[in-house]
Design a protein around this motif. Structure first.
Motif, PDB file in Angstrom:
ATOM      1  N   ARG A 261       0.814  -1.226   0.000  1.00 17.13           N
ATOM      2  CA  ARG A 261       0.000   0.000   0.000  1.00 17.13           C
ATOM      3  C   ARG A 261       0.842   1.267   0.000  1.00 17.13           C
ATOM      4  O   ARG A 261       0.346   2.354   0.276  1.00 17.13           O
ATOM      5  N   ALA A 282      -5.668   1.802   1.238  1.00 16.88           N
ATOM      6  CA  ALA A 282      -6.133   0.715   2.088  1.00 16.88           C
ATOM      7  C   ALA A 282      -5.915  -0.640   1.453  1.00 16.88           C
ATOM      8  O   ALA A 282      -6.187  -1.664   2.076  1.00 16.88           O
ATOM      9  N   ASN A 283      -5.430  -0.660   0.224  1.00 17.43           N
ATOM     10  CA  ASN A 283      -5.183  -1.922  -0.471  1.00 17.43           C
ATOM     11  C   ASN A 283      -4.023  -1.736  -1.434  1.00 17.43           C
ATOM     12  O   ASN A 283      -3.415  -0.661  -1.508  1.00 17.43           O
ATOM     13  N   SER A 301      -5.582   2.561  -6.640  1.00 17.03           N
ATOM     14  CA  SER A 301      -5.453   1.382  -5.794  1.00 17.03           C
ATOM     15  C   SER A 301      -6.664   0.487  -5.940  1.00 17.03           C
ATOM     16  O   SER A 301      -7.697   0.864  -6.506  1.00 17.03           O
ATOM     17  N   TRP A 302      -6.505  -0.745  -5.387  1.00 20.31           N
ATOM     18  CA  TRP A 302      -7.615  -1.701  -5.363  1.00 20.31           C
ATOM     19  C   TRP A 302      -8.780  -1.181  -4.524  1.00 20.31           C
ATOM     20  O   TRP A 302      -9.916  -1.643  -4.666  1.00 20.31           O
ATOM     21  N   ASP A 303      -8.514  -0.239  -3.614  1.00 21.06           N
ATOM     22  CA  ASP A 303      -9.591   0.238  -2.741  1.00 21.06           C
ATOM     23  C   ASP A 303     -10.513   1.238  -3.433  1.00 21.06           C
ATOM     24  O   ASP A 303     -11.426   1.772  -2.809  1.00 21.06           O
TER      25      ASP A 303
END
Length: 928
Positions: A261, A282-283, A301-303
């Motif tokens: 992250r 967060a991911n 990001s993935w979040d």
């Protein structure tokens, strides 16, 4: 629009945050990439598709169709091309330098390289990975392409031949598990490749691969989990790193994202990272993108969040200008020959002085710095009603017509406005976020002029046939009215057997009365200029007296303007079983309408001294007999005249000869001085078509037989050839015919097909068809020689092929799914054109299509076909007994002169430079 950089703009609702929402993908979108020019946006997703987007020229705010929320598109983006080639999810997309190629990778273990100048053409499909390919990146000078896969390998591919250059596996042997993406990066100076998800001493690293020998001795260390994405800043920076050094140092800047992250920024001139941002998301970090200036960075990001980082020149340095960057590349790797064309490869080297001289003779770059395309790139013109010959811009009038209905209400006549072709814009230019888009009404008054007509409109009736009885309507249809008088069905005889004549007796019984009726009607001079017609069905079945048909409206007359072929069954008594054969009876072809005096302009201008006219005068009383005259008049003065014993039905002539066909099936030919060249020829039936061209004469009789004579040598070129094989069915007829200067007959039918007869082959050849699918799918328009377009529109082959109805400009749209099929269709069509021009002996058109053919082959890189053309034009280098068949000329053009003309075209593709050099040297040797 520039990005939202501060909190004030973010909280301002008048500043649009989302510019456009594109919903064309059918599944998750994994990657988006801007082209270097900013004009295109490429996206790849789980639907196995890659889409190319471009802004619309006329952009404005619009709501998203089907959206439950109030989503407003500030900009209009359109999908201009959809690339289908992968069998699985597309995970990464990369544009090559100069935006000439696009590389995409997928979980199908392949990398597909697309031709960005001619989407959706595929340049190459790179196979070799044994696992999911999750990242691709280009060498900044375009010589290599690198890819990384789940098979724990990084592979480097050559763009020269799209073969594998190197496979690197050592830094990835310790890697366990996998990541969703493996997005590697190549430094802007070309020195290094930095990979994702490598291991060193059981710790995650970003491996540095040096260009020199592909060594793996360095890496970026510090992340706690696997590296997912590496993205280099597009600029090369310059700064004094060491205080003791007087000269500034040049280096690159790299951003690395990881599953921990965090995001780290590295300078290649420093041993430690410039900055590290921990727990930024967060991911896991999914993707990174630098701005064109190099001072702004976006990271996602993935979040589901996106982070924006801003840098200054004090922090990362001063970027080199574009000219300085190009000069640096030139000093390291040599001068780039990338000409913004798929045929030119930046990795290719000019090998011979002849090729270098040819390249120097090519057009110079334009003012904006971009290179000029040597081989023209396809340009799609808007299609208006199927006509793509010239681009048409729709213009609408500024006038509306206003009338009144019987009850006094206004009625404005509607005007049809055809849908306009989509116009695409250039790269969108950013503007300040402090000024949101403004919309205001125009203060100008409307320029539309209202034309008020003092008329009362009533419901319009299309026809009054509803008030008539079916009997009246059928009578209206039965009365044919044509501009030509058809010959009634005569005896359907084979003409070779007396027994067959006797068997056809009942059919031939009606012939004398039909001939007598025609002769009687033709002898009437009253209303002779009005067209007359005979009904075959009424005359043969009932034997009633022929009546003059009623004068009908033009709408009903057009139903019967097409002559029809009447199938007549001939039963042969010599055979045990009766066989049926369809022949073109005399009712199928029509006679031209000939009045008492007929004139034909042969040459010169009407009413001038140079005017040369043939005059045919029929039905001249001479005591108990009736004579007919053919005279030649120049400038109002009679040159000669000849008396005919039978009524003439058609005449033709030129400065070399004159000829006339008569009702008694005779055919007479005269010299320019009026001397008979031979006794009258006897045809099988009356002449329906007569043409003269040079010393050649062409006749088509009413029974569908073709004759062509050469009167200079007094020999028959084509002898009594039947048109039955090309005219089949009751609806097919001759629409036009012609004779070329070389004595080639051309027969055009109403089904859109044109034929010629080849005496050497002894059969009919189809040379044109309006419904030819190859013509509609051929994509040769981008390779047409622009300085010879008049040849394409004026030759005998061009006159048969109406360019107004071609849909060739749509070929790139029709064959988006298979470039191979489109390529084969185009080559087949051009080869057909070459063969047709050769049969018609049209030298100019043959040269035009040969150059077009070579240009297309060079554009597509089809070396085998190019070599075949060059071998035929070059011929044997030494005379032997076996090569005596080769002819040095074709249609009056020297073959080696053609080769000299097409060699510079071949030289425009650097991949074919060895072929160019080979034939250039052989041609020079033959000359010496």
């Amino acid at each position: 629009m520039s990005p939202v950089r501060d909190e004030k703009d973010e909280k301002d609702n008048s500043v649009p945050k989302m510019l456009c929402q594109m919903d064309n993908h059918l599944a998750c979108v994994n990657c988006v990439r801007w082209s270097y020019s900013g004009k295109y946006l490429a996206s790849g997703g789980d639907d196995k598709l890659v889409m190319i987007w471009q802004t619309g020229k006329y952009s404005g705010m619009s709501s998203v169709f089907g959206s439950s929320t109030k989503v407003v598109n500030v900009e209009q983006w359109k999908c201009v091309s959809t690339l289908r080639g992968h069998l699985g999810d597309v995970l990464d997309v990369a544009w090559s330098p100069h935006d000439a190629w696009l590389a995409t990778c997928s979980i199908d273990n392949t990398i597909v390289v697309w031709n960005a100048l001619k989407f959706p053409e595929q340049i190459a499909v790179l196979r070799g990975h044994t696992g999911l390919v999750k990242g691709v990146t280009w060498d900044p000078v375009g010589k290599y392409l690198a890819s990384q896969s789940d098979d724990k390998s990084l592979r480097v591919w050559r763009t020269l031949d799209w073969q594998l250059e190197e496979t690197i596996t050592e830094p990835f042997d310790e890697c366990g598990g996998t990541t969703h993406v493996l997005r590697l990066g190549w430094s802007p100076d070309g020195y290094y490749i930095v990979s994702a998800h490598a291991m060193n001493n059981s710790g995650p690293t970003a491996q540095i691969v040096e260009r020199d020998g592909w060594k793996t001795s360095m890496d970026f260390v510090g992340h706690r989990k696997a590296v997912t994405v590496v993205r280099f800043n597009p600029n090369i920076f310059c700064k004094r790193i060491k205080k003791s050094s007087e000269k500034p140092q040049q280096y690159s800047c790299c951003a690395i994202g990881s599953r921990d992250r965090s995001l780290s920024i590295w300078l290649t001139a420093l041993k430690r990272p410039l900055v590290v941002t921990h727990d930024l998301f967060a991911n896991s970090v999914l993707d990174i993108s630098w701005s064109k200036t190099g001072f702004e960075l976006l990271c996602c990001s993935w979040d589901g969040t996106v982070a924006f980082l801003d840098f200054t020149s004090d922090e990362i340095g001063t970027p080199l200008t574009l000219e300085e960057k190009q000069k640096l590349h030139q000093n390291i790797y040599g001068k780039s020959l990338f000409l913004n064309n798929s045929n030119h490869n930046p990795a290719q080297i000019i090998e011979t002085p002849a090729m270098l001289k040819l390249q120097q003779q090519q057009p110079k770059p334009r003012e904006n710095g971009t290179q000029v395309n040597v081989t023209p790139v396809k340009q799609t013109q808007p299609l208006v009603n199927g006509d793509m010959s010239t681009p048409v811009k729709q213009q609408y009038g500024n006038k509306q017509i206003e009338t009144r209905t019987p009850d006094g209400r206004r009625r404005i006549t509607p005007i049809f406005i055809a849908p306009q072709p989509d116009e695409l814009g250039e790269a969108p230019l950013p503007f300040s976020t402090t000024r949101p888009p403004m919309f205001s009404s125009s203060t100008e008054q409307s320029k539309i002029v209202v034309e008020k007509k003092n008329e009362v409109t009533v419901p319009h009736r299309l026809d009054d046939t509803r008030s008539r009885s079916p009997k009246d309507i059928s009578k209206k249809i039965e009365g044919p009215s044509t501009g030509m008088t058809p010959i009634q069905a005569m005896s359907a005889l084979d003409g070779k057997s007396d027994k067959s004549k006797s068997s056809a007796g009942p059919t031939s019984a009606a012939s004398p009365s039909v001939e007598k009726s025609i002769e009687k009607e033709n002898s009437q001079e009253k209303d002779s200029n009005k067209p007359k017609s005979l009904s075959v069905k009424r005359k043969l079945d009932t034997g009633d007296k022929i009546k003059r048909p009623r004068k009908e409206k033009e709408t009903s007359r057009t139903l019967f303007t097409t002559p029809v072929a009447v199938p007549v069954h001939v039963h042969s008594a010599t055979e045990k079983e009766s066989t049926s054969k369809i022949i073109y009876a005399s009712s199928g072809l029509q006679l031209p309408v000939v009045s008492r005096v007929t004139t034909v302009q042969i040459s010169g201008t009407i009413d001038t001294d140079s005017s040369l006219v043939l005059e045919l005068e029929n039905n001249i009383p001479a005591g108990s007999v009736t004579l007919h005259k053919l005279r030649c008049v120049r400038g109002g003065k009679q040159l000669w005249e000849s008396v005919l014993g039978s009524r003439g039905i058609c005449i033709a002539g030129n400065s070399h000869l004159a000829c006339v066909a008569c009702e008694d099936h005779s055919f007479s030919m005269f010299s320019p001085s009026g001397r008979r060249l031979s006794p009258s020829l006897v045809l099988d039936s009356k002449a329906s078509v007569l043409h003269c061209s040079g010393y050649f004469v062409m006749v088509v009789t009413c029974q569908g037989n073709l004759f062509v004579w050469n009167l200079q040598s007094m020999k028959a070129v084509i002898k009594n050839e039947s048109l039955v094989s090309i005219i089949s069915g009751n609806t097919v007829s001759i629409s036009s015919s012609s004779l070329t200067e070389q004595g080639i007959p051309v027969i055009s039918l109403n089904n859109g097909k044109s034929y010629t007869f080849n005496p050497d082959l002894g059969c009919w050849l189809i040379i044109s068809s309006k419904q030819d699918p190859l013509d509609r799918c051929s994509d040769y328009h981008s390779c047409i020689p622009k300085d010879n377009t008049d040849v394409r529109d004026s030759g005998p082959l061009a006159l048969l092929q109406s360019h107004k109805h071609r849909a060739g400009n749509q070929a790139s749209r029709l064959f988006k799914s298979s470039h191979t099929l489109q390529q084969a269709s185009t080559t087949s069509h051009i080869e057909n054109q070459l063969a047709a021009a050769l049969v018609l002996k049209s030298g100019k058109e043959y040269k035009f299509w040969l150059i077009t053919y070579v240009r297309y082959l060079v554009q597509e890189g089809l070396e085998l076909k190019i070599r075949d053309v060059c071998d035929d034009l070059l011929g044997p280098l030494y005379k032997t007994s076996t090569n005596s068949v080769w002819e040095a000329h074709i249609l009056g053009i020297r073959k080696r002169s053609l080769l000299e003309e097409i060699l510079p075209i071949i030289g425009t593709n650097l991949r074919l430079q060895r072929l160019f050099t080979e034939y250039k040297e052989q041609l020079d040797m033959v000359r010496s």
